[in-house]
Scaffold this active site. Sequence first.
Site, PDB file in Angstrom:
ATOM      1  N   ASN A 188      75.051  16.481  32.402  1.00  0.00           N
ATOM      2  CA  ASN A 188      75.248  15.043  32.179  1.00  0.00           C
ATOM      3  C   ASN A 188      74.143  14.185  32.800  1.00  0.00           C
ATOM      4  O   ASN A 188      73.944  13.052  32.368  1.00  0.00           O
ATOM      5  CB  ASN A 188      76.629  14.665  32.754  1.00  0.00           C
ATOM      6  CG  ASN A 188      76.789  13.184  32.979  1.00  0.00           C
ATOM      7  OD1 ASN A 188      77.023  12.423  32.039  1.00  0.00           O
ATOM      8  ND2 ASN A 188      76.623  12.735  34.228  1.00  0.00           N
ATOM      9  N   ARG A 218      77.926   9.258  39.945  1.00  0.00           N
ATOM     10  CA  ARG A 218      78.263   7.919  39.425  1.00  0.00           C
ATOM     11  C   ARG A 218      78.723   8.034  37.981  1.00  0.00           C
ATOM     12  O   ARG A 218      78.625   9.102  37.369  1.00  0.00           O
ATOM     13  CB  ARG A 218      77.015   7.030  39.412  1.00  0.00           C
ATOM     14  CG  ARG A 218      76.355   6.886  40.717  1.00  0.00           C
ATOM     15  CD  ARG A 218      75.202   5.916  40.643  1.00  0.00           C
ATOM     16  NE  ARG A 218      73.912   6.583  40.515  1.00  0.00           N
ATOM     17  CZ  ARG A 218      72.973   6.238  39.644  1.00  0.00           C
ATOM     18  NH1 ARG A 218      73.188   5.263  38.793  1.00  0.00           N
ATOM     19  NH2 ARG A 218      71.824   6.889  39.620  1.00  0.00           N
ATOM     20  N   ILE A 237      78.549   2.618  27.081  1.00  0.00           N
ATOM     21  CA  ILE A 237      79.560   2.857  28.118  1.00  0.00           C
ATOM     22  C   ILE A 237      79.211   2.024  29.358  1.00  0.00           C
ATOM     23  O   ILE A 237      78.033   1.994  29.765  1.00  0.00           O
ATOM     24  CB  ILE A 237      79.598   4.366  28.499  1.00  0.00           C
ATOM     25  CG1 ILE A 237      79.676   5.268  27.249  1.00  0.00           C
ATOM     26  CG2 ILE A 237      80.745   4.653  29.461  1.00  0.00           C
ATOM     27  CD1 ILE A 237      80.910   5.139  26.395  1.00  0.00           C
ATOM     28  N   THR A 282      70.911  13.623  42.936  1.00  0.00           N
ATOM     29  CA  THR A 282      69.613  13.752  43.605  1.00  0.00           C
ATOM     30  C   THR A 282      69.750  13.912  45.122  1.00  0.00           C
ATOM     31  O   THR A 282      68.813  14.358  45.776  1.00  0.00           O
ATOM     32  CB  THR A 282      68.701  12.540  43.295  1.00  0.00           C
ATOM     33  OG1 THR A 282      69.352  11.344  43.737  1.00  0.00           O
ATOM     34  CG2 THR A 282      68.419  12.434  41.795  1.00  0.00           C
ATOM     35  N   SER A 321      73.573  11.207  23.322  1.00  0.00           N
ATOM     36  CA  SER A 321      73.755   9.768  23.124  1.00  0.00           C
ATOM     37  C   SER A 321      73.780   9.474  21.638  1.00  0.00           C
ATOM     38  O   SER A 321      73.084  10.139  20.851  1.00  0.00           O
ATOM     39  CB  SER A 321      72.601   8.985  23.754  1.00  0.00           C
ATOM     40  OG  SER A 321      72.690   7.615  23.361  1.00  0.00           O
ATOM     41  N   TYR A 342      63.791   8.372  25.172  1.00  0.00           N
ATOM     42  CA  TYR A 342      65.199   8.736  25.405  1.00  0.00           C
ATOM     43  C   TYR A 342      65.829   9.306  24.123  1.00  0.00           C
ATOM     44  O   TYR A 342      66.521  10.331  24.158  1.00  0.00           O
ATOM     45  CB  TYR A 342      65.927   7.472  25.865  1.00  0.00           C
ATOM     46  CG  TYR A 342      67.373   7.621  26.239  1.00  0.00           C
ATOM     47  CD1 TYR A 342      67.759   8.219  27.431  1.00  0.00           C
ATOM     48  CD2 TYR A 342      68.372   7.108  25.407  1.00  0.00           C
ATOM     49  CE1 TYR A 342      69.102   8.310  27.781  1.00  0.00           C
ATOM     50  CE2 TYR A 342      69.711   7.189  25.751  1.00  0.00           C
ATOM     51  CZ  TYR A 342      70.076   7.789  26.939  1.00  0.00           C
ATOM     52  OH  TYR A 342      71.399   7.880  27.282  1.00  0.00           O
ATOM     53  N   CYS A 343      65.565   8.654  22.974  1.00  0.00           N
ATOM     54  CA  CYS A 343      66.130   9.135  21.700  1.00  0.00           C
ATOM     55  C   CYS A 343      65.578  10.524  21.363  1.00  0.00           C
ATOM     56  O   CYS A 343      66.324  11.394  20.891  1.00  0.00           O
ATOM     57  CB  CYS A 343      65.804   8.174  20.556  1.00  0.00           C
ATOM     58  SG  CYS A 343      66.596   6.570  20.739  1.00  0.00           S
ATOM     59  N   ALA A 344      64.279  10.722  21.612  1.00  0.00           N
ATOM     60  CA  ALA A 344      63.670  12.033  21.328  1.00  0.00           C
ATOM     61  C   ALA A 344      64.302  13.110  22.207  1.00  0.00           C
ATOM     62  O   ALA A 344      64.650  14.201  21.736  1.00  0.00           O
ATOM     63  CB  ALA A 344      62.165  11.973  21.558  1.00  0.00           C
TER      64      ALA A 344
END
Length: 245
Positions: A87, A13, A185, A35, A139, A152-154
Amino acid sequence: MKDQRFLVTGASRGIGRAIAVQLASQGAKVAGLATSHENLEETARAVQDAGGTFLSLAGDISLPETAASAVGQVLEKWGGVDGLIANAGITRDGLLMRMSADDFEQVVATNLGGSFHLLKAVTRPMMKQRFGRVVLIGSVVASIGNPGQANYCAAKAGLHGLARSAALELGSRGITVNVVAPGFIATDMTSALTEEQQGAMTEKIALQRAGTPEDVAGVVQFLLSPEGGYITGQVLLVDGGLSLG
Ligand code: NAP
């Protein structure tokens, strides 16, 4: 890029599919991982329609054995791997004080751990070839932070150190390692936001629009191409100016 062999994770996707199709349009061989094989069926069709060859790979990238098996299948089928695009990613948002250890660990294991397992698995074949291109999808929030996304940031910030260290270790063998850091995005990942939240985000973007998966795919292709061959250990923001404040 004709007949070059690429492994793209999260290819079912969004950004991953756009990268797979972009590479296929250059005549590349693309192994796509998600997956399940079922989730990859549409990408397989799109890659073939664009002129590429597709190999479908399924597994959970947070597990080291998935990366080893995926790279093993690419080597068995095509005899080498010219590029890795790590990705696949997930979010499990929540404020820090309420974030469960499981939500932290799952996000780190998938976004950062998955990239590490893949990078490790391609290192030996790429060193043998004395050639390789690796792009890790990070990101913009890794650099600027985001409330509700500490995990997520870490994880995404960890990719910066991983890429820089790998670039130093592997440069002498003709292998480049970079991070492409998208901004906002339009994909399934961001469609969960309300219209109001999406509007507020778009207002912060200098170019005043959300990015498309193709905006990211073009930059990834550049880093994989001969023209991008003298860039390594860098974080390239593809955010329409979101990080400018
Ligand atoms: P998406 O539409 O949610 O797609 C995620 C992809 O990752 C799917 O192909 C999914 O496979 C795969 N995946 C998730 N967990 C996996 C696992 N454990 N093992 C194997 N595959 C797994 O995401 P996207 O928006 O295209 O994002 C792609 C990358 O860009 C991610 O790393 C994301 O963090 C990053 N990014 C996105 C944005 C954005 O605004 N969209 C911004 C910055 C960075 P299934 O289909 O099988 O679930």
